[in-house]
Design a protein around this motif. Structure first.
Motif, PDB file in Angstrom:
ATOM      1  N   PRO A   7      33.002  -8.133 -17.209  1.00 20.50           N
ATOM      2  CA  PRO A   7      34.378  -8.621 -17.113  1.00 20.50           C
ATOM      3  C   PRO A   7      34.872  -8.468 -15.678  1.00 20.50           C
ATOM      4  CG  PRO A   7      34.340  -6.450 -18.122  1.00 20.50           C
ATOM      5  CD  PRO A   7      32.906  -6.833 -17.879  1.00 20.50           C
ATOM      6  N   ALA A   8      35.560  -9.482 -15.153  1.00 23.17           N
ATOM      7  CA  ALA A   8      35.974  -9.431 -13.743  1.00 23.17           C
ATOM      8  C   ALA A   8      37.311 -10.135 -13.569  1.00 23.17           C
ATOM      9  CB  ALA A   8      34.920 -10.079 -12.857  1.00 23.17           C
ATOM     10  N   HIS A   9      38.220  -9.483 -12.852  1.00 23.70           N
ATOM     11  CA  HIS A   9      39.509 -10.086 -12.509  1.00 23.70           C
ATOM     12  C   HIS A   9      39.703 -10.014 -10.999  1.00 23.70           C
ATOM     13  CE1 HIS A   9      43.768 -11.088 -12.529  1.00 23.70           C
ATOM     14  NE2 HIS A   9      43.987 -10.018 -11.766  1.00 23.70           N
ATOM     15  N   ASN A  10      39.678 -11.168 -10.333  1.00 23.41           N
ATOM     16  CA  ASN A  10      39.906 -11.244  -8.884  1.00 23.41           C
ATOM     17  C   ASN A  10      39.052 -10.241  -8.107  1.00 23.41           C
ATOM     18  OD1 ASN A  10      41.708 -13.296  -9.297  1.00 23.41           O
ATOM     19  ND2 ASN A  10      43.543 -12.074  -8.892  1.00 23.41           N
ATOM     20  N   GLU A  11      37.731 -10.386  -8.258  1.00 22.42           N
ATOM     21  CA  GLU A  11      36.787  -9.462  -7.615  1.00 22.42           C
ATOM     22  C   GLU A  11      35.999 -10.147  -6.495  1.00 22.42           C
ATOM     23  OE1 GLU A  11      36.770  -6.386  -8.112  1.00 22.42           O
ATOM     24  OE2 GLU A  11      37.540  -5.989 -10.130  1.00 22.42           O
ATOM     25  N   ARG A  16      13.432  -9.250 -20.234  1.00 23.98           N
ATOM     26  CA  ARG A  16      14.186 -10.034 -21.239  1.00 23.98           C
ATOM     27  C   ARG A  16      15.675  -9.818 -20.994  1.00 23.98           C
ATOM     28  NH1 ARG A  16      12.442  -8.876 -27.151  1.00 23.98           N
ATOM     29  NH2 ARG A  16      13.524 -10.884 -27.451  1.00 23.98           N
ATOM     30  N   LEU A  17      16.185 -10.460 -19.971  1.00 23.50           N
ATOM     31  CA  LEU A  17      17.543 -10.202 -19.508  1.00 23.50           C
ATOM     32  C   LEU A  17      18.381 -11.475 -19.490  1.00 23.50           C
ATOM     33  CD1 LEU A  17      19.393  -7.945 -18.260  1.00 23.50           C
ATOM     34  CD2 LEU A  17      18.691  -8.825 -16.025  1.00 23.50           C
ATOM     35  N   ALA A  18      19.610 -11.356 -19.975  1.00 25.46           N
ATOM     36  CA  ALA A  18      20.609 -12.413 -19.840  1.00 25.46           C
ATOM     37  C   ALA A  18      21.853 -11.784 -19.229  1.00 25.46           C
ATOM     38  CB  ALA A  18      20.921 -13.043 -21.190  1.00 25.46           C
ATOM     39  N   ILE A  19      22.646 -12.588 -18.522  1.00 24.57           N
ATOM     40  CA  ILE A  19      23.814 -12.068 -17.803  1.00 24.57           C
ATOM     41  C   ILE A  19      24.999 -12.982 -18.082  1.00 24.57           C
ATOM     42  CG2 ILE A  19      24.746 -11.391 -15.561  1.00 24.57           C
ATOM     43  CD1 ILE A  19      21.734 -11.423 -14.572  1.00 24.57           C
ATOM     44  N   VAL A  20      26.131 -12.376 -18.433  1.00 24.67           N
ATOM     45  CA  VAL A  20      27.357 -13.127 -18.680  1.00 24.67           C
ATOM     46  C   VAL A  20      28.449 -12.585 -17.771  1.00 24.67           C
ATOM     47  CG1 VAL A  20      29.169 -13.703 -20.344  1.00 24.67           C
ATOM     48  CG2 VAL A  20      26.769 -13.619 -21.079  1.00 24.67           C
ATOM     49  N   PHE A  21      29.076 -13.455 -16.988  1.00 24.45           N
ATOM     50  CA  PHE A  21      30.243 -13.097 -16.193  1.00 24.45           C
ATOM     51  C   PHE A  21      31.477 -13.636 -16.909  1.00 24.45           C
ATOM     52  CE2 PHE A  21      26.790 -13.093 -13.117  1.00 24.45           C
ATOM     53  CZ  PHE A  21      27.002 -11.868 -12.476  1.00 24.45           C
ATOM     54  N   ALA A  22      32.338 -12.725 -17.368  1.00 26.27           N
ATOM     55  CA  ALA A  22      33.568 -13.106 -18.051  1.00 26.27           C
ATOM     56  C   ALA A  22      34.704 -13.006 -17.047  1.00 26.27           C
ATOM     57  CB  ALA A  22      33.814 -12.195 -19.252  1.00 26.27           C
ATOM     58  N   LEU A  23      35.082 -14.129 -16.455  1.00 25.73           N
ATOM     59  CA  LEU A  23      36.047 -14.153 -15.360  1.00 25.73           C
ATOM     60  C   LEU A  23      37.453 -14.291 -15.934  1.00 25.73           C
ATOM     61  CD1 LEU A  23      34.088 -16.405 -12.836  1.00 25.73           C
ATOM     62  CD2 LEU A  23      33.859 -13.952 -13.342  1.00 25.73           C
ATOM     63  N   ASP A  24      38.225 -13.233 -15.772  1.00 25.87           N
ATOM     64  CA  ASP A  24      39.510 -13.090 -16.450  1.00 25.87           C
ATOM     65  C   ASP A  24      40.677 -13.488 -15.548  1.00 25.87           C
ATOM     66  OD1 ASP A  24      41.506 -12.267 -18.240  1.00 25.87           O
ATOM     67  OD2 ASP A  24      41.497 -10.226 -17.439  1.00 25.87           O
ATOM     68  N   ARG A  25      41.247 -14.675 -15.767  1.00 25.41           N
ATOM     69  CA  ARG A  25      42.441 -15.132 -15.062  1.00 25.41           C
ATOM     70  C   ARG A  25      42.288 -15.016 -13.544  1.00 25.41           C
ATOM     71  NH1 ARG A  25      45.980 -11.003 -16.462  1.00 25.41           N
ATOM     72  NH2 ARG A  25      44.081  -9.865 -17.087  1.00 25.41           N
ATOM     73  N   CYS A  26      41.140 -15.353 -13.035  1.00 26.12           N
ATOM     74  CA  CYS A  26      40.890 -15.204 -11.597  1.00 26.12           C
ATOM     75  C   CYS A  26      41.639 -16.281 -10.807  1.00 26.12           C
ATOM     76  CB  CYS A  26      39.398 -15.301 -11.314  1.00 26.12           C
ATOM     77  SG  CYS A  26      38.444 -13.898 -11.954  1.00 26.12           S
ATOM     78  N   THR A  27      42.356 -15.844  -9.798  1.00 26.32           N
ATOM     79  CA  THR A  27      43.086 -16.766  -8.925  1.00 26.32           C
ATOM     80  C   THR A  27      42.510 -16.778  -7.515  1.00 26.32           C
ATOM     81  OG1 THR A  27      44.705 -15.020  -8.409  1.00 26.32           O
ATOM     82  CG2 THR A  27      45.229 -16.505 -10.238  1.00 26.32           C
ATOM     83  N   ASP A  28      41.399 -16.084  -7.318  1.00 25.76           N
ATOM     84  CA  ASP A  28      40.750 -16.052  -5.998  1.00 25.76           C
ATOM     85  C   ASP A  28      39.418 -16.788  -6.107  1.00 25.76           C
ATOM     86  OD1 ASP A  28      39.214 -14.344  -7.473  1.00 25.76           O
ATOM     87  OD2 ASP A  28      39.355 -12.643  -6.101  1.00 25.76           O
ATOM     88  N   GLY A  29      38.499 -16.456  -5.236  1.00 28.69           N
ATOM     89  CA  GLY A  29      37.219 -17.159  -5.209  1.00 28.69           C
ATOM     90  C   GLY A  29      36.104 -16.469  -5.965  1.00 28.69           C
TER      91      GLY A  29
END
Length: 415
Positions: free
Chosen positions: A65-69, A87-100
């Protein structure tokens, strides 16, 4: 000629010697418990030497989970896509990000088929931002539904290339359903060097690893910077929806498991990283102060009285006791120079012995946190600042001051 120290000075000198001896005892126990934990508990690095499971490696999905990181997430992304886990999977859950943040992630992962990005536009009432983002990452992405294990980590962490493999091997070898790792913290800014070691020690003093990891009646604790769940346990808990309103979801998970231990049999553990997990928690003093007040407030179950008690205890054990040995030794030298050699030697001996123990304990604490050892000399100053944060957290609770975190404000009512 031997001069006898006047009686009106003997009593304060005796008190000083008692405080100095108390410092030796207190920090001697701290050092002993650290050494015992190091002797009996593995670190994440020890997992690298464990053999692969006979049935093959379980599938793992990492959810971030990431917010404006934007400023920090690139290091984590690179460290994840270079993991040696098969055996790896990766999920980025971008929470209300207003930056890049999204652009940074996409520029690094490219077309890597292991990576999914979930962009979240809003956070509903009743949820904390981080818990909602983690929940949406599990619910909206494809990979989590088929994973044997779910790993939740913070966006400001950095993984060693072998960390996932080492952590999974440790969890399997120790029969853990939830494995959490502490992280080594960066030490670049003044507050990271001066205050952060004392802040971390205050939290670990409340949750000593030897008690957290004991087989019988372990103390409920986890670190949200790295939580590796067996999927069955995460689902049985109810996932992040179970702790949706919590601002310290890691400890909330552990406390819930402890409360339900008769109904849900599970084992958890918290281990040191062994240099395999690094984190920059805060990039400014204001964020640092707000962040640690939030941590302490939730760790104390939003009880102002508990926070006040921790503050006063910190002033005794973190400020007064470490100062007592050098003052005792100096007082002994003065008394000896004035002619009372027996009393002077006693004070100097007590001060020197206790100071040696205090320095040894603090050196070990700073080394384990990855902090510069020379800053241990200023530990009482850092500890005093931490007690101020604890007192301010108690005051904020009583006044109903809102907690600002990850783009939202929360009202945390005192209990």
């Amino acid at each position: 000629m031997v001069r006898v120290t006047p009686l009106y000075l003997v009593l304060p000198l005796a008190v000083l010697a008692a405080l100095s001896a108390g410092a030796g005892v207190f920090y001697g126990v701290v050092l002993w418990r650290i050494a015992r934990s190091a002797r009996t508990l593995p670190t994440a690095r020890d997992g690298l030497s464990l053999p692969p499971p006979k049935e093959g490696w379980p599938s793992v999905c990492v959810v971030i989970p990431a917010h404006n990181e934007e400023a920090v997430i690139s290091e984590l992304v690179r460290s994840l896509v270079t993991q040696d886990y098969p055996r790896l999977a990766i999920v980025f859950a971008l929470d209300r990000c207003t930056d890049g943040t999204a652009s940074v992630v996409r520029s690094i992962v490219g077309n890597d088929p292991r990576v999914e990005i979930v962009e979240i536009a809003s956070c509903p009432e009743g949820w904390a931002g981080k818990t909602h983002a983690a929940w949406r990452g599990v619910q909206d992405a494809r990979a989590p539904s088929g994973a044997d294990m779910l790993l939740f980590a913070d966006a400001d962490t950095v993984f060693d290339p072998g960390l996932v493999r080492a952590a999974v091997a440790l969890a399997l070898a120790r029969g853990l359903d939830l494995l959490s790792l502490l992280s080594e913290l960066t030490s670049e800014h003044w507050f990271e060097k001066l205050v952060q070691p004392a802040a971390g020690f205050e939290l670990i003093r409340q949750y000593p690893l030897d008690i957290v990891n004991r087989a019988e009646r372990p103390r409920a604790f986890a670190n949200g910077q790295f939580m590796l769940f067996r999927r069955w346990l995460y689902e049985r808990i109810g996932g992040h929806e179970r702790v949706k309103a919590e601002l310290l979801e890691d400890i909330a998970f552990a406390r819930w498991l402890d409360k339900e231990k008769k109904r849900i049999t599970s084992r958890w553990g918290v281990l040191m990283p062994g240099g395999m997990l690094r984190c920059r928690m805060y990039r400014s003093w204001d964020a640092f102060a707000r962040g640690w007040k939030r941590i302490y407030t939730e760790a104390a179950l939003r009880r102002p009285g508990q926070l006040g008690e921790w503050a006063w205890r910190g002033r005794l054990t973190g400020v007064l006791l470490p100062i007592a040995p050098p003052v005792c030794g100096l007082a002994g030298a003065v008394v000896r120079a004035r002619g009372d050699a027996p009393l002077g030697w006693v004070l100097m001996g007590v001060g020197a012995a206790s100071l040696t123990i205090v320095i040894a304990a603090l050196s070990r604490l700073y080394r384990d946190q990855g902090a510069p050892l020379r800053w241990a000399l200023l530990y009482p100053v850092g500890a005093w600042i931490v007690t101020r944060l604890l007192a301010e957290a108690a005051s904020d609770l009583r006044k109903g001051v809102k907690t600002r975190w990850a783009g939202r404000e929360y009202v945390r009512e005192a209990r």
